[in-house]
Design a protein around this motif. Structure first.
Motif, short mmCIF file in Angstrom:
data_model
loop_
_atom_site.label_atom_id
_atom_site.label_comp_id
_atom_site.label_asym_id
_atom_site.label_seq_id
_atom_site.Cartn_x
_atom_site.Cartn_y
_atom_site.Cartn_z
N MET A 52 0.83 -1.20 0.00
CA MET A 52 0.00 0.00 0.00
C MET A 52 0.87 1.25 0.00
SD MET A 52 -3.21 -0.96 2.52
CE MET A 52 -2.23 -0.82 4.00
N ALA A 53 1.96 1.22 0.77
CA ALA A 53 2.86 2.37 0.83
C ALA A 53 3.46 2.67 -0.53
CB ALA A 53 3.98 2.09 1.84
N VAL A 54 3.86 1.64 -1.25
CA VAL A 54 4.46 1.83 -2.58
C VAL A 54 3.42 2.38 -3.56
CG1 VAL A 54 5.38 0.58 -4.59
CG2 VAL A 54 6.31 0.15 -2.30
N ALA A 55 2.20 1.88 -3.50
CA ALA A 55 1.14 2.36 -4.40
C ALA A 55 0.90 3.85 -4.21
CB ALA A 55 -0.14 1.58 -4.17
N ALA A 56 0.84 4.30 -2.96
CA ALA A 56 0.65 5.73 -2.68
C ALA A 56 1.88 6.52 -3.09
CB ALA A 56 0.35 5.94 -1.20
N PRO A 86 13.05 -5.90 9.56
CA PRO A 86 13.50 -4.51 9.66
C PRO A 86 12.36 -3.53 9.43
CG PRO A 86 13.94 -5.33 7.47
CD PRO A 86 13.34 -6.48 8.24
N ALA A 87 12.74 -2.27 9.27
CA ALA A 87 11.76 -1.22 9.05
C ALA A 87 10.97 -1.45 7.76
CB ALA A 87 12.45 0.15 8.99
N CYS A 88 9.70 -1.12 7.80
CA CYS A 88 8.88 -1.17 6.59
C CYS A 88 9.48 -0.28 5.50
CB CYS A 88 7.46 -0.73 6.92
SG CYS A 88 6.28 -0.89 5.56
N ALA A 89 10.11 0.82 5.93
CA ALA A 89 10.71 1.75 4.98
C ALA A 89 11.81 1.09 4.16
CB ALA A 89 11.28 2.96 5.72
N ALA A 90 12.53 0.14 4.75
CA ALA A 90 13.58 -0.56 4.01
C ALA A 90 12.97 -1.41 2.90
CB ALA A 90 14.39 -1.43 4.95
N ILE A 91 11.84 -2.04 3.20
CA ILE A 91 11.15 -2.84 2.20
C ILE A 91 10.60 -1.96 1.09
CG2 ILE A 91 9.26 -4.48 1.85
CD1 ILE A 91 9.58 -5.24 4.85
N VAL A 92 10.05 -0.80 1.46
CA VAL A 92 9.54 0.16 0.48
C VAL A 92 10.69 0.66 -0.40
CG1 VAL A 92 8.55 2.47 0.21
CG2 VAL A 92 7.58 0.87 1.89
N ALA A 129 19.33 16.89 2.81
CA ALA A 129 18.47 16.14 1.90
C ALA A 129 17.65 17.12 1.06
CB ALA A 129 17.55 15.21 2.67
N LYS A 130 17.42 16.75 -0.20
CA LYS A 130 16.65 17.62 -1.09
C LYS A 130 15.32 17.00 -1.52
CE LYS A 130 20.55 20.19 -3.02
NZ LYS A 130 21.29 20.57 -4.26
N ARG A 131 15.24 15.68 -1.47
CA ARG A 131 13.99 15.00 -1.81
C ARG A 131 13.72 13.91 -0.79
NH1 ARG A 131 13.53 18.74 -4.41
NH2 ARG A 131 12.94 19.03 -6.61
N ILE A 132 12.63 14.05 -0.06
CA ILE A 132 12.27 13.07 0.96
C ILE A 132 10.84 12.59 0.73
CG2 ILE A 132 11.97 12.63 3.43
CD1 ILE A 132 14.08 14.68 4.03
N LEU A 133 10.68 11.29 0.80
CA LEU A 133 9.37 10.67 0.69
C LEU A 133 8.88 10.32 2.08
CD1 LEU A 133 7.11 9.31 -1.05
CD2 LEU A 133 8.56 7.26 -1.08
N VAL A 134 7.74 10.90 2.47
CA VAL A 134 7.11 10.59 3.75
C VAL A 134 5.82 9.83 3.47
CG1 VAL A 134 6.02 11.51 5.83
CG2 VAL A 134 8.12 12.56 4.95
N ILE A 135 5.68 8.67 4.09
CA ILE A 135 4.52 7.82 3.86
C ILE A 135 3.85 7.49 5.20
CG2 ILE A 135 3.67 5.65 2.91
CD1 ILE A 135 6.30 5.50 1.27
#
Length: 324
Positions: A52-56, A86-92, A129-135
């Motif tokens: 779901m995180a990747v789709a968004a 690990p963190a869900c963010a690592a999988i994303v 950082a110049k581009r950050i993805l927050v989910i």
């Protein structure tokens, strides 16, 4: 820091209040009158939080005209990751192919995306950082006790995403954010089992300690007290008053909470984007989904003053003010 792109995702399956009537002792009328919820989304079998995180995220990246490979960081706010480690963010990160980005999760429950956006702002302001993805992504249907009518009626599955970067205009972007925590409220909303205090065991499973437990009355009383204070804190920090606010983007746990908070600060409900009736409480996903829907509907115009608020388990809460 400015929002360069927004995205959201909700599973296809809809669970209505009428469906719940066949599952627990409740009714459509009771749920609607007390919460404002009519239906919620439920993840498909085999679908996980990172999906779901990747789709968004893909929708937000497309709007921001940003390639995942150019991301510097990924922050996922969730209390329902694919696995404890690990963190869900690592999988994303792996699923997106964002090989350059460092990635981590944060746990602030329903306030998670507001916390994540505030953390991202610090990285961007320092130039690291110049581009950050927050989910914000939550698969709460697997964390609720479907025999507990006090909690199972509230939650839904969904994800929302924001691509953040430096503001091209110094007068636009995030003006300030104000975060708070009160750990004495932990018993009011928590998942007691599954951690070091109550490790997974037959007893934990038998007593549903691995499911969400909530004292709704206490959460409501706390929320309607601290959220107006948080909004007024943001207004004072920026020299504005409630009448200057063009839009409210709120975490939506309960329609009564939103109505009470806005009434106390003097902001009309029509300035708040509402989708609680369609999604239920999606925890950390709620705020970015609302931002995405309002953004894509053309509600948010350049120069508009947008106030945000969120509160979740911890208790963790906060507010933010943004010049769109």
């Amino acid at each position: 820091m400015h929002i360069l792109g927004t995205g959201s995702y909700a599973p296809e399956r809809i669970l209505t209040n009428h469906d719940l009537e066949a599952m627990v002792a409740t009714s459509d009328t009771w749920i609607r009158e007390r919460t404002g919820i009519r239906e919620r989304r439920i993840a498909a079998e085999g679908e996980v939080t990172s999906d779901m995180a990747v789709a968004a995220a893909l929708k937000a990246l497309a709007m921001a005209e940003t390639d995942a490979a150019d991301l510097d960081a990924i922050i996922v706010a969730t209390i329902s990751p694919d696995m404890p480690m690990p963190a869900c963010a690592a999988i994303v990160q792996a699923k997106l192919g964002a090989h350059k980005a460092f990635a981590f999760d944060l746990s602030a429950a329903c306030a998670g995306s507001l916390y994540g956006m505030t953390i991202a702002d610090q990285f961007i302001r320092t130039g690291s950082a110049k581009r950050i993805l927050v989910i914000g992504a939550e698969l709460l249907s697997r964390l609720v006790d479907w025999t507990d009518r006090n909690t199972c009626i509230l939650f839904g599955d969904a994800a929302g995403a924001l691509v953040l970067g430096p503001s091209p205009d110094p007068d636009r972007g995030l003006l300030s954010a104000h975060l708070h925590t009160d750990g004495t409220m932990v018993p009011s909303l928590c998942i007691p089992g599954g951690g070091s205090r109550h490790p997974q065991s037959a007893e934990v499973l038998e007593h549903s300690l691995h499911k969400i437990a909530m004292n709704g009355r206490e959460v409501y009383k706390f929320a309607v007290r601290v959220l107006p204070e948080a909004l007024n804190e943001a207004f004072a920090a920026n020299g504005v008053v409630a009448g200057d606010i063009d839009h409210i983007v709120s975490h939506q746990a309960n329609l009564r909470i939103v109505e009470s908070v806005l009434d106390r600060v003097g902001i009309p409900m029509e300035k708040c984007w509402l989708n609680l009736d369609r999604y239920g409480n999606t925890s950390s996903a709620s705020l970015p989904i609302s931002l995405d829907e309002a953004n894509r509907a053309g509600r948010l115009k350049p120069g508009d003053l947008v106030a945000m608020m969120a509160i979740g388990a911890g208790m963790a809460w906060g507010s933010a003010l943004m010049r769109w």
